[in-house]
Write a protein that holds these residues in place. Structure first.
Motif, PDB file in Angstrom:
ATOM      1  N   ARG A  35       0.832  -1.203   0.000  1.00  0.00           N
ATOM      2  CA  ARG A  35       0.000   0.000   0.000  1.00  0.00           C
ATOM      3  C   ARG A  35       0.869   1.256   0.000  1.00  0.00           C
ATOM      4  NH1 ARG A  35      -4.549   0.297   4.481  1.00  0.00           N
ATOM      5  NH2 ARG A  35      -2.776   0.866   5.779  1.00  0.00           N
TER       6      ARG A  35
ATOM      7  N   ARG B 146     -13.890  14.154   0.900  1.00  0.00           N
ATOM      8  CA  ARG B 146     -12.548  13.653   1.226  1.00  0.00           C
ATOM      9  C   ARG B 146     -11.757  13.360  -0.031  1.00  0.00           C
ATOM     10  NH1 ARG B 146     -10.398   8.804   1.224  1.00  0.00           N
ATOM     11  NH2 ARG B 146      -8.493   8.508   2.441  1.00  0.00           N
TER      12      ARG B 146
ATOM     13  N   LYS C  65      -2.475   6.878   1.265  1.00  0.00           N
ATOM     14  CA  LYS C  65      -2.317   7.429   2.607  1.00  0.00           C
ATOM     15  C   LYS C  65      -1.371   8.626   2.530  1.00  0.00           C
ATOM     16  CE  LYS C  65      -2.293   5.076   6.581  1.00  0.00           C
ATOM     17  NZ  LYS C  65      -3.596   5.200   7.255  1.00  0.00           N
TER      18      LYS C  65
ATOM     19  N   TYR D   7      -5.389  13.707   5.221  1.00  0.00           N
ATOM     20  CA  TYR D   7      -5.720  13.803   6.639  1.00  0.00           C
ATOM     21  C   TYR D   7      -5.910  15.275   7.033  1.00  0.00           C
ATOM     22  CZ  TYR D   7      -4.987   8.918   6.229  1.00  0.00           C
ATOM     23  OH  TYR D   7      -5.134   7.622   5.805  1.00  0.00           O
TER      24      TYR D   7
ATOM     25  N   GLU E 137     -16.268   6.004   3.431  1.00  0.00           N
ATOM     26  CA  GLU E 137     -15.561   5.515   4.613  1.00  0.00           C
ATOM     27  C   GLU E 137     -16.087   6.269   5.822  1.00  0.00           C
ATOM     28  OE1 GLU E 137     -11.272   5.077   4.385  1.00  0.00           O
ATOM     29  OE2 GLU E 137     -11.295   5.976   2.409  1.00  0.00           O
TER      30      GLU E 137
ATOM     31  N   THR F  15     -11.240   7.645   9.572  1.00  0.00           N
ATOM     32  CA  THR F  15     -10.082   6.927   9.044  1.00  0.00           C
ATOM     33  C   THR F  15     -10.277   5.423   9.164  1.00  0.00           C
ATOM     34  OG1 THR F  15      -8.939   7.091  11.129  1.00  0.00           O
ATOM     35  CG2 THR F  15      -8.521   8.832   9.553  1.00  0.00           C
TER      36      THR F  15
ATOM     37  N   LEU G 292      -9.506   4.245   0.807  1.00  0.00           N
ATOM     38  CA  LEU G 292      -8.285   3.559   1.208  1.00  0.00           C
ATOM     39  C   LEU G 292      -8.559   2.063   1.356  1.00  0.00           C
ATOM     40  CD1 LEU G 292      -5.303   4.438   2.077  1.00  0.00           C
ATOM     41  CD2 LEU G 292      -6.028   3.538   4.280  1.00  0.00           C
TER      42      LEU G 292
ATOM     43  N   GLY H 183      -8.217  -0.672   3.146  1.00  0.00           N
ATOM     44  CA  GLY H 183      -7.845  -1.058   4.510  1.00  0.00           C
ATOM     45  C   GLY H 183      -7.458  -2.525   4.583  1.00  0.00           C
ATOM     46  N   ILE H 184      -6.421  -2.777   5.357  1.00  0.00           N
ATOM     47  CA  ILE H 184      -5.954  -4.148   5.527  1.00  0.00           C
ATOM     48  C   ILE H 184      -6.903  -4.887   6.480  1.00  0.00           C
ATOM     49  CG2 ILE H 184      -3.995  -5.516   6.389  1.00  0.00           C
ATOM     50  CD1 ILE H 184      -2.295  -3.014   5.286  1.00  0.00           C
ATOM     51  N   THR H 185      -7.470  -4.153   7.407  1.00  0.00           N
ATOM     52  CA  THR H 185      -8.472  -4.742   8.297  1.00  0.00           C
ATOM     53  C   THR H 185      -9.714  -5.119   7.488  1.00  0.00           C
ATOM     54  OG1 THR H 185      -7.651  -3.171   9.932  1.00  0.00           O
ATOM     55  CG2 THR H 185      -9.627  -4.419  10.513  1.00  0.00           C
TER      56      THR H 185
ATOM     57  N   THR I  27      -6.876  -0.543  11.653  1.00  0.00           N
ATOM     58  CA  THR I  27      -5.816  -1.044  12.523  1.00  0.00           C
ATOM     59  C   THR I  27      -5.987  -0.619  13.980  1.00  0.00           C
ATOM     60  OG1 THR I  27      -4.229  -1.133  10.725  1.00  0.00           O
ATOM     61  CG2 THR I  27      -3.315  -0.930  12.933  1.00  0.00           C
TER      62      THR I  27
END
Ligand SMILES: Cc1ncc(COP(=O)(O)O)c(C=O)c1O
Ligand SMILES: Cc1ncc(COP(=O)(O)O)c(C=O)c1O
Lengths: 349, 349
Positions: A90, A179, A189, A194, A225, A228, A249, A251-253, A297
């Motif tokens: 990523r 966003r 990222k 942000y 989303e 974050t 994004l 997300g890995i989760t 995360t």
């Protein structure tokens, strides 16, 4: 990898019992410089200040990105990192879009492992605590002109963190601020994503919410989303999460939860598809909206208790033994080494 | 204002004859810190490095913005700055949207004046040359957590620059990548807008263009800006430029040109309105597209010779005595003090 160790550890001044997120840093950091078109030898060295002139490229033109993941003690006493190669990938996805050099993925994973090993005293032992790893990269040339930086610094710092407790999570459907847009940098990222989000988040706070739910740039109809985190809905016995795009994004989760849900019977159906705000609201009104949660995360799964939409607050159950908590438990079991790691997600030191 | 002077000027090592944009910096800089909810006393001090830990907030979360303007010798030998109060206002517009503290506008203008005065030896004397002023601000707290910075640094550095010469300017209509969206940060000079634009610009370069023309986020139908300039079209005897919105940077050059055009007979009609790519292409095909040019501090007016759209290059005249050059001349006359400054645009030292 060059390694320069600190003379005397600062660990005795650290608070690993009640750490404040991202404010204490471990003894060492990893630094690697990109110059003349290539990465130099990485160095692990004492955490400490860097010196830049005010012409530091990233201060002006924002080629900056980061990653975030955790190292923690597993049940058998080894230290593990969750899917670090996904963060490496990523990071490089972000780098490409931000016109920054890609960082070798094996070096990323190996660097993290060596750095955590050297600072293993900084990994908290208490359950739910971890060492937060923060890889980041920024343009480090020192000129002021609107063209890409020529030099870059890749760096990893680490900070002990406690369990994530957000309290009651009330989110507001954001219909004014945006966003990200198709063709933009929303799937990266990069730092600017942000900084650009703080204003809308603050507005939501002032209205009594914890976070916003971002909606699409075109008509603010589709859910993207939440703050974050990626976001998932259980309607009836179907789990629904928006599909990946260049606005979201990856997300890995989120990815891990999708994998788990498709492989278990926690929910009946799993759908990655566009979901409209109106569908969620209709489900809330019809009583079929069972649960809503953020995935990321920091909290792994963060239950959402309220969705605010055009002045009305829709309450959502946050059961202790519902879908969200079952997912969290299943994922935690793999992370802790208590369940079979059939996807090879854990990287042990 | 605290003033700490350099021991020995570096001016004798400077190249004011052939300066490379943004690579040499004058002896002094202005620095002002924001702490505990307020701006401290600003300081003018020797230009030089700053020291930060790797947890510097802006490296991770991108609360960073800048301005750009010029100080130069006017015909009567005084040093002038063009509409600095507009930059002060725009800085604060950016700051608000990026959830950063506003900087007092009178202090901004006064600070620039004092700084240029102290480093007046750095203002090049050659015609067309100037001292580029770069005010910027960034989040300077040292923690790693996705919430706004608590501390900020406002800084001004200065760099001698030569006349802007872009060569032939060929622009490509960008229909894939997006610079900004409604509800986003496109109307600010935040750092991330620039970092996010490098990739698309590089793609265009590889296809033989100098820059892109950004189009709207929804359907890529409307013209927005060209690279880091606002853009104007002369169709028939009408000047057309897209209206301001939260997707477009409110250029000070654009504003000045609109004022001039409405007050002179350089063009017959002046229109600030949405303009579609297809309208421009149709005018090019019909032979009514007289001129196209970018408007910005760097070049004042930059003639565009080619518009590339879906693989076809549309050639545009770049006459030496056409609309663009008449506008540039009129604006330059005011900037140099050779014409009546009836709008009070010039601030003299
Ligand atoms: C914008 C955004 N979305 C989603 C996520 C969740 O991603 P992950 O599960 O990889 O932590 C994050 C956090 O990294 C994020 O910053
Ligand atoms: C994105 C963008 N648009 C337009 C402009 C032109 O603005 P100005 O005329 O104030 O220089 C700039 C330069 O500042 C810019 O960066």
């Amino acid at each position: 990898m060059k390694i320069t160790r600190i003379d005397k550890s600062r660990i005795d001044q650290a608070d690993l019992e009640n750490p404040v997120f991202g404010t204490q840093f471990s003894d060492h950091m990893l630094v690697c410089k990109y110059k003349n078109g290539k990465w130099e030898e990485p160095e692990i060295k004492p955490y400490g200040p860097m010196s830049f002139t005010p012409a530091l490229h990233t201060l002006h033109y924002g080629q900056a990105l980061f990653e975030g993941q955790k190292a923690y003690y597993m049940s058998d006493g080894t230290i593990g990192i969750f899917r670090p190669e996904m963060n490496a990938k990523r990071l490089n996805h972000s780098a490409k879009r931000m016109f920054m050099p890609e960082f070798p993925e094996d070096l990323f994973v190996d660097g993290l492992k060596q750095l955590v090993e050297i600072d293993r005293a900084w990994v908290p032992k208490k359950e739910g605590y971890s060492l937060y790893l923060r890889p980041f990269m920024f343009g480090s040339s020192e000129f002021v002109a609107a063209r890409p930086s020529e030099e870059y610094i890749f760096c990893v710092v680490m900070s002990p963190v406690g369990p994530y407790y957000a309290g009651e999570v009330k989110v507001k459907v954001e219909e004014t601020y945006t966003r990200s847009a198709s063709g933009g940098v929303g799937s990266t990222k990069c730092a600017g994503n942000y900084g650009g989000a703080f204003f809308a988040t603050d507005q939501a706070r002032k209205e009594g919410y914890t976070q916003v739910i971002w909606t699409d740039h075109k008509n603010h109809e589709l859910i993207e989303e939440s703050g974050t985190m990626n976001v998932g809905f259980v309607i009836g016995d179907t789990f629904i999460t928006p599909p990946l795009s260049d606005r979201i994004l990856a997300g890995i989760t989120r990815d891990s939860i999708l994998t788990l849900l498709r492989d278990t019977d926690i929910v009946k159906n799993v759908e990655e598809r566009p979901i409209k705000v109106e569908e969620v609201i209709a489900a809330a009104e019809a009583g079929t909206l069972k649960e809503v949660f953020g995935m990321g995360t920091a909290a792994v799964v963060s239950q959402i208790s309220t969705i605010g939409f055009r002045g009305t607050d829709y309450k959502i159950e946050t059961p202790k033994d519902g879908y969200a908590m079952k997912i969290k438990k299943a994922l935690t079991a793999i992370r802790m080494g208590d369940a079979d790691d059939k996807y090879n997600w854990m990287v042990r030191l």
